[in-house]
Design an enzyme around this catalytic site. Structure first.
Site, PDB file in Angstrom:
ATOM      1  N   TYR A 101      -7.731  -7.446   0.229  1.00 33.14           N
ATOM      2  CA  TYR A 101      -8.770  -7.878  -0.701  1.00 33.14           C
ATOM      3  C   TYR A 101      -8.486  -9.305  -1.158  1.00 33.14           C
ATOM      4  O   TYR A 101      -7.365  -9.638  -1.523  1.00 33.14           O
ATOM      5  CB  TYR A 101      -8.773  -6.907  -1.884  1.00 33.14           C
TER       6      TYR A 101
ATOM      7  N   TYR B 182       4.197  -0.243  -1.515  1.00 26.69           N
ATOM      8  CA  TYR B 182       3.997  -1.455  -0.724  1.00 26.69           C
ATOM      9  C   TYR B 182       4.932  -1.495   0.491  1.00 26.69           C
ATOM     10  O   TYR B 182       4.533  -1.925   1.577  1.00 26.69           O
ATOM     11  CB  TYR B 182       4.206  -2.693  -1.593  1.00 26.69           C
TER      12      TYR B 182
ATOM     13  N   ARG C 214       5.155   1.176  -7.521  1.00 29.16           N
ATOM     14  CA  ARG C 214       4.281   0.423  -6.634  1.00 29.16           C
ATOM     15  C   ARG C 214       5.065  -0.250  -5.510  1.00 29.16           C
ATOM     16  O   ARG C 214       4.582  -0.368  -4.385  1.00 29.16           O
ATOM     17  CB  ARG C 214       3.496  -0.628  -7.437  1.00 29.16           C
TER      18      ARG C 214
END
Length: 268
Positions: A97, A75, A71
């Protein structure tokens, strides 16, 4: 003097459309290009309709968001793609979000890159999962104090917990993942989480699994269960584990005595 390009990172709030602040909406509408990685199709379409130009970042997760790609790498790539537009001299708005700095390292990475290259960059606040949690569970974090941390961080570091204060553990749905590649956890990892929590809380202590509603038609998840039953519970990526206090706060009598014996002259 700053360069022509600029970056603003805004939050969309947790609930579709209803929690976007007027300030964030203005940033989206005025930007030359808007970039976002909104998982919900309706959210993507809603932001796209407000934008002059819209770019989706979801493809950087890999095909189907497949496991295997760290991840952290994803990113970094998202932050770099945002910066590609800033370097073109464009007014860029990146939408995240919830709140742009709450469990969203991409915004900080992009802002740091922009400032290092002398571009104007800042962040606008949004309504986060924590804000919704306080309202939905009717919790005042000031009443007994609060401690909050990412779940795996709690597991792998020597964090000292105060069982007389509220404990919030974020992302138990990926608890124990040291690879940063998985998007779910396993019962074996949750058993280890319970093992560590049981150092400070009894196994029959009631905990709460919380998920904020993301649309008016979606229910808020508030599931109460004993700590010992946590390994059998359903934990999603958006689940938050809330552990209420199990002890009363103990007075610090020595400090109370000092406060009470301070002379009135200190105010003069």
């Amino acid at each position: 003097m700053g360069k022509q390009g600029s970056l603003v990172c805004v939050g969309s709030g947790m609930r579709l459309a209803g929690q976007l602040t007027p300030r964030a909406k203005s940033c989206i509408e005025q930007a030359d290009v808007v970039l976002a990685a909104m998982a919900n199709h309706l959210s993507r379409q809603w932001i796209k309709e407000m934008s002059k130009e819209y770019r989706c970042l979801l493809d950087l997760y890999g095909e189907g968001g497949a496991e295997g790609k760290p991840r952290g790498q994803t990113y970094d790539e998202m932050a770099e793609r945002i910066m590609e537009e800033v370097r073109k001299g464009r007014r860029v708005c990146a939408v995240f979000y919830g709140h742009p700095s709450v469990f969203s390292c991409i915004s900080k990475k992009a802002i740091d890159l922009a400032r290092a290259e002398a571009f104007s960059a800042h962040m606008e606040p949004g309504i986060s999962a924590a804000d919704c949690l306080y309202a939905d569970l009717e919790i005042d974090p000031a009443s007994a104090g609060e401690q909050a941390m990412e779940c795996t961080q709690f597991m792998i570091y020597q964090r000292f917990i105060d069982p007389s204060a509220l404990l919030i553990l974020w992302q138990p749905g990926v608890a124990g993942d040291l690879s940063m590649k998985r998007f779910e956890t396993h019962q074996a990892y949750i058993k280890l989480l319970v093992e560590k929590l049981s150092r400070d809380y009894p196994l029959d202590h009631e905990v709460i699994l919380y998920e904020a509603a993301t649309s008016p038609l979606e229910p808020t998840r508030i599931e109460r269960l004993p700590l010992g039953e946590l390994p059998q519970a359903t934990l999603n990526q958006i689940t938050t584990l809330v552990v209420p206090p199990c002890q009363e706060m103990a007075p610090d009598n020595a400090m109370l005595d000092k406060l009470q014996t301070l002379p009135e002259s200190v105010w003069e």
